[in-house]
Structure formats: structure tokens, C-alpha cells
Design a protein around this motif. Structure first.
Motif, PDB file in Angstrom:
ATOM      1  N   VAL A 193       0.819  -1.227   0.000  1.00 42.49           N
ATOM      2  CA  VAL A 193       0.000   0.000   0.000  1.00 42.49           C
ATOM      3  C   VAL A 193       0.845   1.266   0.000  1.00 42.49           C
ATOM      4  O   VAL A 193       0.345   2.356  -0.316  1.00 42.49           O
ATOM      5  N   LYS A 194       2.132   1.186   0.343  1.00 41.79           N
ATOM      6  CA  LYS A 194       2.985   2.374   0.338  1.00 41.79           C
ATOM      7  C   LYS A 194       3.340   2.820  -1.082  1.00 41.79           C
ATOM      8  O   LYS A 194       3.667   3.982  -1.308  1.00 41.79           O
ATOM      9  N   ASP A 207      -8.658  -2.902 -11.076  1.00 46.57           N
ATOM     10  CA  ASP A 207      -9.060  -2.022 -12.176  1.00 46.57           C
ATOM     11  C   ASP A 207      -9.942  -2.754 -13.177  1.00 46.57           C
ATOM     12  O   ASP A 207     -11.000  -2.255 -13.575  1.00 46.57           O
ATOM     13  N   GLY A 208      -9.526  -3.950 -13.584  1.00 51.00           N
ATOM     14  CA  GLY A 208     -10.261  -4.692 -14.602  1.00 51.00           C
ATOM     15  C   GLY A 208     -11.540  -5.336 -14.079  1.00 51.00           C
ATOM     16  O   GLY A 208     -12.644  -4.984 -14.497  1.00 51.00           O
ATOM     17  N   LEU A 239      -8.660  -4.930   4.884  1.00 49.75           N
ATOM     18  CA  LEU A 239      -8.070  -3.712   4.309  1.00 49.75           C
ATOM     19  C   LEU A 239      -8.345  -2.510   5.202  1.00 49.75           C
ATOM     20  O   LEU A 239      -7.476  -1.657   5.412  1.00 49.75           O
ATOM     21  N   LEU A 240      -9.570  -2.419   5.715  1.00 52.09           N
ATOM     22  CA  LEU A 240      -9.905  -1.309   6.616  1.00 52.09           C
ATOM     23  C   LEU A 240      -9.070  -1.379   7.891  1.00 52.09           C
ATOM     24  O   LEU A 240      -8.625  -0.347   8.413  1.00 52.09           O
ATOM     25  N   LYS A 256      -7.279   5.182  -3.162  1.00 46.57           N
ATOM     26  CA  LYS A 256      -8.347   5.174  -4.171  1.00 46.57           C
ATOM     27  C   LYS A 256      -8.945   3.777  -4.331  1.00 46.57           C
ATOM     28  O   LYS A 256     -10.168   3.623  -4.454  1.00 46.57           O
ATOM     29  N   ILE A 257      -8.102   2.757  -4.340  1.00 43.52           N
ATOM     30  CA  ILE A 257      -8.603   1.381  -4.467  1.00 43.52           C
ATOM     31  C   ILE A 257      -9.509   1.042  -3.291  1.00 43.52           C
ATOM     32  O   ILE A 257     -10.599   0.489  -3.456  1.00 43.52           O
ATOM     33  N   LEU A 258      -9.073   1.384  -2.074  1.00 42.49           N
ATOM     34  CA  LEU A 258      -9.887   1.102  -0.893  1.00 42.49           C
ATOM     35  C   LEU A 258     -11.209   1.865  -0.946  1.00 42.49           C
ATOM     36  O   LEU A 258     -12.268   1.311  -0.621  1.00 42.49           O
ATOM     37  N   THR A 259     -11.155   3.109  -1.377  1.00 40.97           N
ATOM     38  CA  THR A 259     -12.384   3.912  -1.482  1.00 40.97           C
ATOM     39  C   THR A 259     -13.335   3.313  -2.505  1.00 40.97           C
ATOM     40  O   THR A 259     -14.544   3.193  -2.251  1.00 40.97           O
TER      41      THR A 259
END
Length: 773
Positions: A193-194, A207-208, A239-240, A256-259
Motif C-alpha cells: 500500500v505504500k 481495475d479490470g 483492508l480497513l 483510491k482502491i480502498l475507497t
């Protein structure tokens, strides 16, 4: 090696260096096709080298490709795709590079991309990925699959502007997500995540695959929601957990991915469902969301909103609600509201959670809070934000359903607290009172009614007194509109009453001064009615020839302005809407009030031109009223307006239109096929005579639209219909649609309205609320 291909490629290299793109050279393309076809059948090794060289250049858009070469590339790409799916590994790097190049080329040509053979082969590739798992997810050519998948998603969602219809890719994509290795991808993502850079495998999944699911047909997705929850909800929770611990280290791409993931599961897959599947996970996510919210971070306001939504949706499950109530979260929720005091959506969601989790003892416990000043600041901010949000009827009604009125009453009646808190609570109750059930509940609360009466008479705080007076007037005003309208005398005390928000005072005062200069008798509240009885406002509306509604965002958000506008509508006043702010377009309750009325746009035309248009509008209304005062000239509403050149005989009486029932008339089963005559016959046979002047020129489609408007905002439409009836009725005898008749009209019309149209209206309302929330 082909000398002809080499010669053409050298030329293309020169064009590329000179930025010469999108050339039209079919001769070169035809030579490529001829040479490649020859090599494919004679020397496969050279063919692989040459097609890689050609496609490397053509994928940069140097030449506009023709159908001949595209068909050749398509056939070969399908061959490579099948070879990749069958794990028949490419012979050398040329095959792998060509595979990449051809995917880039075909992505630009949607017609070829939707070739049925290609589509079916791609679906088989996705099924193979789901079946084999890790080896396919991590294959070096997975970016090709991601690119193709994104291209198909773009095509089927009109470049991601709309949800898709049921797609032939849906099942295979869901199979890819519901595999054990997808969970491993989540675990690997937590370790990276960094980094701003995502691995090809992460791109494929987040994404896909998830990009497609976020735009999937909602009904189709709901069919698979349980499987997605079963396989992936725990991973969302993990993840949270990771974000809570290391949020400062997360890259923007990871946030962004987590959101995006939390948004997808929140609105599409659903966090909370009726049964107890994943019950422990649900409660764990709610607990983690609370801990994230108390962190003073603004990494993603959307993520913060999602966390609050998770908590709120958890309250819809009885066991999760019990869990949340056991956590004693009242003080925590107020702390969150204070952290995000400038975020209206977060303030609203905090309030919804409080309304769901607070019990009577929690409300009483507020008296024992030691940090009184801090609590008061949080409540004040919350009430101020809600005052803006309550202008939306859907939010107002939902707060009523969540029993939020009791919290408003509590805040309004705690006399030892800040005056502004009590004032804001009363102003919010004023807006809430436009809901008929809230209106009745407040009137029947004798303790509360006694309290606001006392404040309205004895308070030394002018703003608080005004709020109490307004609410008291709203709840106790006599329901005598019909009688007073019938007895209304033509002689008025004022020509004009100006209803406005104090934020628009400069332009309104300029208009007032100009009207006074032109000898109009004008009533305006220059001091916001501080200390002035509400009867002054109501008397001004009742005794003014015209009521100007000075429209702006501030006007729409004001409970006082809404009260004035509704009272003018109820009194069937001659309303003229004035636009106060540039580009302002009224919507919601204000849009309904001014529907069908000429608007004078002061910012658009400038003061002088707008004022002249206003004078023309006033003159037009007066002329129409003068004509209506001579019934021997107009015994019926004219269906066709005579032109200025049409001769008119004063002694000629226009015969009244008589609508007669046709005994042999049969209504079509589909209301949208109804003609104007069908609508008239429906109204006659159902004995809705008062609706005939309003609806007699409507066809079935228009009648359905009227029904939907009434269902969306029934009280305002009831007043609007009566207002229009008064304007169209030029007989001496006044008519008015009674409430019973109005409700019966909606009940009798409902069976004819297509279910799909009713569902569309409901879904639209919910969608609006989701966007706001």
C-alpha cells in the motif's frame, strides 16, 4: 526478412520522428498484408519477427488501418488468445510483444473488438483464469487481458457513463473474483500500500474485474451479491484494519482502491442484509469504521463518508444495531461531527446514526456530559448542516422515519443550553413541519406547543423568538383558505409583497426602492421581521395583489421563505418568481411552486431590462384579471386564444364547453395510448369534474406525468392544482379541489399507471438520496 516490410517500416519510423500520425496509406497496408500472409504460410519464424515489427509501429497510430489489415490482425490475435488460454506458451518474445501490440490496436476499433469469435474466446480466457488461479493471474501477459476487459467495459457502459445491460462477460468476471487466489491478491495488496505503482495482477483485479462490476447491471449483481460477500467481505474488513493502523503510509493509488472497493460493496453488494450471513464481519467492519473516523485524517472524504454509511447500514440489522447500541457511541458520534464540522454530508450521516442508536436514556444522559461547551459546539454545527440538507424532501422524510424529530425537540427545549442551538432546532422543526405527519405530531404534543408559545411571547432573544413564532404560526394557522379566498375583496392593502432571503437583500432593496418610486404600494421585511408578529407576514400575503418570490439557493434553504411561498400558494396569490442569482434554476419544492410561471431573471437581463419585463408581466396579469371580471365576455376558459385581428362582438356569448360521457366509450388498457378524449372520459366517468379544466387537454402520457409529480410531492401539488383551477375558472362560482377528491383521483388513477413507471419514480428518488448521502 522481408525487404518490402523493412522499407515501409523505415518510412513509418521517419513519420513517427516527425510526429506525422494518422496517415492514409492503403498501399502500405496492403503490402503489409500480402507479405505477412506469405510469410505465415512459408516461414513462421520470420513471420513472428516481421509481424512484431509491423504491429509495434502501427499501434502508435501512424496510419489509419483499413479493413483488410484489421481482419488479418483480428484472426491472428484470436489465435494467440487461444494459445495463451491453453497454456501453449509463446515460442519467443516476439509472440508476447505482438500479443500486446495487437491488444492496443484492437482496443481502438470497437467494431472488430466486438467480433463474436473474439468475444467468445475472451470469455473462455476469463473462465480459464478463474479455474487455474494463480498461474494465470500472475502471467506476464495478464496486462493484455486487463486492457481488453477495460475496453469491453468502456463499450458496454458508454465510456463508463451508464450502468451496463446484462453483459455476456458478467458470469466469467464474477467467477474470477470468487476464487481463492483473489483473496491472496488482497493480502499482497496490503503489503504494497505504500507504493503508487500497482502490480499487473492488482491492476487486473482492482481495475479490470472490479471496474466492470462497479458498472454491472444492478439486478444481475444482486443475484451474485451473496457469493461476493462470502468470498470478499472479510478481505474488505482486513483492508480497513490495515488502513486504520497505517493510514499515513498509504499511497494515493492505494487509498483510491480502498475507497472504490468500499463504495462498491456499500451501494451495490451491500454490507448489511436481513439474514445473519457474515454477521461477525459486519460488526467488525462497523467497529473499524468508527476507529477510522476518529482519526483526524482527510486522506479521502469519500472513504470517511463510506465508513459512516457502513455504520448506518449496520443499524438496519437487528443484531448489528444491538451491538452498536451496546458500544455507547453517542459521545463518539458527536466527536466525529466536530472533527468534520464543515462537511454537511458527514454531519447528516452522523445524525442518522444517532437517531437510530440513541435510546431514551442516552438522550437523558446528555445532561451529564461534562464537556458542555464542546458538546454544544458539535450540536450547533450538526443542526446548522441539517438545516441545509432538510430542504430536500427525501432527507426530511427519512429523518422523520428515523424518529429524528424527538432529537430536534430535545435540542429546542433545553433552556440551559446555547440559544443558537435552540434557535437552529426550532428552524429545523419549521422545515420538518411541512411533512404532514410531523405537522400533526407536533400539534398534538401539548407540552411542546406550550413551550414554543411561551418563547414566542416572552423571549428576549429576537432570533429565537422569531423561530418560535414562525413554527407556532405554521402549526396553528387556521385552515380557512377556501372561505377566505371566496370572500376576498378586490381592494388590496398592498400592490406587492416581496418574499426574499436576507442574503439577497441588496438587490431586493433596490427593487423595493424602484417600486416605491413608481408609486407601487409594497410590503417588504427590511429587518427580517425581528420582533414583528407573524401576522404581519400573513396579512401582507393575504392583502397583496402580487407576491414576488426572490429565488436563490439561500431562499430555497430558508424555512421562513418556504413558509411564505407555501402560504402564498395556499392563498392562490398571483405569484411572480424573480431570479436573484446568476444561472440559478429552481428545483425541489421551489421548482414545483413556480412551475408554469413566467420568471424574471435580473442577473441575466440587468436591472433595468428585467424591471421593464416585470412591469409587462404585472400589466399582463392585470389585464387578464380585468377580462375575468366580465363573465359575459368569457363564460368558459378559451381553448384557442383569439388573435388581435379577430373581430369581437360584445353581445356574443361564448357557449360553455360541456363534457358529456359516452356510454359506449372503452378506455385502452395502456394509459400511454390514451388520447385527449380518453382522458376526458376517464375524468367524467370517475366524477372528477374539478380536474377537467386542468387535465382536459392532456393525453395519457401527460396524465401519468401528473400522477408522478403528485406522488413525489403531494401537498405542494395539491396546492398547485387548486391554484391552476382558480386561474382557469372565470365563472362567478368559485371551485376548489377537496382533499378527499384529490386523494380519490390518485387512487383511481394508480391502477392504470404502468408498474415500471412507478418503479422508475421510486428508484429515482432513492438514487438522488444516495448521491446526496
Amino acid at each position: 526478412m522481408s525487404e518490402l516490410i523493412t522499407e515501409h517500416c523505415n518510412l513509418l519510423e521517419q513519420w513517427k520522428e516527425n510526429n506525422q500520425f494518422y496517415q492514409d496509406r492503403d498501399d502500405i497496408l496492403n503490402d503489409f498484408h500480402t507479405e505477412l500472409s506469405r510469410l505465415q504460410s512459408s516461414n513462421i519464424v520470420t513471420f513472428r519477427q516481421e509481424i512484431n515489427k509491423v504491429t509495434t509501429l502501427l499501434c502508435t497510430n501512424i496510419i489509419n488501418l483499413n479493413e483488410l489489415i484489421l481482419t488479418f490482425f483480428l484472426d491472428y490475435f484470436i489465435q494467440l488468445l487461444k494459445q495463451w488460454r491453453e497454456l501453449t506458451y509463446f515460442h519467443d518474445s516476439n509472440d508476447s510483444d505482438t500479443f500486446e501490440n495487437l491488444s492496443i490496436i484492437l482496443k481502438c476499433y470497437s467494431h472488430d473488438l466486438m467480433n463474436e469469435l473474439l468475444v467468445q474466446e475472451f470469455i473462455q480466457c476469463l473462465i480459464t483464469i478463474a479455474r487455474i488461479g494463480k498461474d494465470m493471474f500472475t502471467n506476464r501477459n495478464i496486462p493484455v487481458i486487463t486492457r481488453m476487459l477495460n475496453a469491453y467495459t468502456d463499450i458496454e457502459s458508454s465510456n463508463r457513463h451508464y450502468f451496463m445491460q446484462v453483459s455476456q462477460f458478467d458470469d466469467s468476471i464474477l467467477k474470477c473474483l470468487c476464487t481463492p487466489y483473489t483473496v491472496e491478491v488482497f493480502d499482497q495488496f496490503k503489503l504494497s500500500v505504500k507504493s503508487e505503482e500497482r502490480t499487473p495482477t492488482e491492476d487486473f483485479v482492482f481495475d479490470g474485474l472490479f471496474g466492470h462490476v462497479s458498472l454491472m447491471n444492478r439486478e444481475k449483481l444482486q443475484e451474485q451479491a451473496l457469493d461476493l460477500r462470502k468470498y470478499l467481505l472479510a478481505s474488505i474488513g482486513d483492508l480497513l484494519d490495515t488502513f486504520e493502523i497505517s493510514y499515513n503510509e498509504w499511497s494515493e493509488s492505494a487509498v483510491k482502491i480502498l475507497t472504490d472497493l468500499t463504495t462498491l460493496f456499500l451501494y451495490s453488494v451491500q454490507l448489511t442484509i436481513v439474514n445473519d450471513i457474515c454477521q461477525d464481519v459486519q460488526q467488525h467492519i462497523c467497529d473499524t469504521a468508527i476507529r477510522i473516523l476518529v482519526i483526524p485524517t482527510y486522506r479521502s472524504m469519500k472513504l470517511n463518508n463510506n465508513c459512516l454509511q457502513y455504520i448506518y447500514m449496520g443499524t438496519s440489522n437487528d443484531k448489528t444495531l444491538d451491538h452498536l447500541q451496546s458500544q455507547k457511541l453517542t459521545s463518539t458520534m458527536f466527536n466525529i461531527a466536530n472533527l468534520f464540522k464543515n462537511e454537511g454530508e458527514i454531519q447528516f450521516n452522523v445524525y442518522r446514526i444517532l437517531a437510530a442508536i440513541m435510546k431514551e436514556e442516552d438522550i437523558k444522559r446528555l445532561d451529564d456530559i461534562k464537556d458542555r461547551s464542546g458538546w454544544e459546539v458539535r450540536v450547533r454545527n450538526l443542526l446548522t448542516s441539517l438545516k441545509i440538507l432538510l430542504q430536500h424532501d427525501q432527507i426530511r422524510d427519512e429523518i422523520h422515519i428515523q424518529n429524528g424529530v424527538s432529537l430536534f425537540i430535545y435540542c429546542a427545549t433545553m433552556t440551559k443550553y446555547d440559544t443558537l442551538i435552540r434557535q437552529r432546532a426550532l428552524e429545523n422543526l419549521l422545515i420538518m413541519s411541512f411533512n404532514e405527519k410531523v405537522h400533526l405530531d407536533l400539534k398534538e404534543n401539548t407540552t411542546f406547543m406550550t413551550y414554543i408559545k411561551s418563547i414566542s411571547e416572552d423571549s428576549t432573544e429576537s432570533d429565537l423568538q422569531r423561530a418560535a413564532q414562525s413554527l407556532l404560526w405554521m402549526l396553528t394557522k387556521d385552515e380557512t383558505s377556501k372561505e377566505s379566498i371566496d370572500n376576498k375583496t378586490p381592494k388590496m392593502t398592498y400592490d406587492i409583497m416581496i418574499s426574499y432571503s436576507h442574503k439577497d437583500k441588496d438587490l431586493c432593496f433596490q427593487l423595493y426602492d424602484r417600486l416605491q418610486k413608481d408609486n407601487f404600494r409594497v410590503w417588504i421585511d427590511r429587518d427580517q421581521m425581528h420582533g414583528t408578529p407573524l401576522e404581519s407576514m400573513s396579512n401582507a400575503i393575504e392583502n397583496s395583489e402580487f407576491v414576488f418570490l426572490c429565488m436563490s439557493d439561500a431562499y430555497k434553504q430558508s424555512g421562513y421563505c418556504k413558509m411564505e411561498a407555501y402560504y402564498a400558494l395556499e392563498r392562490q396569490c398571483c405569484i411572480i418568481p424573480l431570479v436573484m442569482k446568476s444561472q440559478y434554476k429552481p428545483d425541489g419544492w421551489l421548482g414545483i411552486v413556480v412551475t408554469g410561471r413566467m420568471r424574471i431573471d435580473f442577473p441575466k437581463y440587468g436591472f433595468e431590462d428585467a424591471y421593464n419585463k416585470l412591469m409587462i408581466e404585472i400589466d399582463r396579469h392585470r389585464k387578464e384579471r380585468k377580462k375575468e371580471s366580465h363573465p359575459h365576455h368569457h363564460d368558459i376558459p378559451a381553448t384557442i386564444k383569439p388573435s388581435d385581428n379577430t373581430p369581437f362582438k360584445e353581445d356574443k356569448v361564448i357557449e360553455k364547453i360541456v363534457f358529456q360521457a359516452k356510454s359506449d366509450h372503452c378506455l385502452p388498457s395502456n394509459i400511454e395510448q390514451w388520447t385527449v378524449d380518453d382522458v376526458q372520459q376517464f375524468l367524467i366517468k370517475q366524477q372528477f369534474e374539478n380536474f377537467l379544466p386542468i387535465c382536459s387537454r392532456m393525453n395519457g402520457t401527460r396524465l401519468v406525468q401528473l400522477y408522478q409529480m403528485c406522488m413525489k410531492n403531494s401537498p405542494v401539488m395539491f396546492q398547485s392544482l387548486n391554484n391552476q383551477l382558480a386561474m382557469t375558472n372565470i365563472e362567478k362560482k368559485k371551485s376548489m379541489i377537496e382533499i378527499v377528491e384529490y386523494l380519490q383521483f390518485l387512487d383511481d388513477l394508480k391502477p392504470f399507471v404502468p408498474i415500471s413507471r412507478e418503479k422508475t419514480e421510486v428508484i429515482g428518488s432513492r438514487s438522488t438520496l444516495c448521491v446526496l448521502i
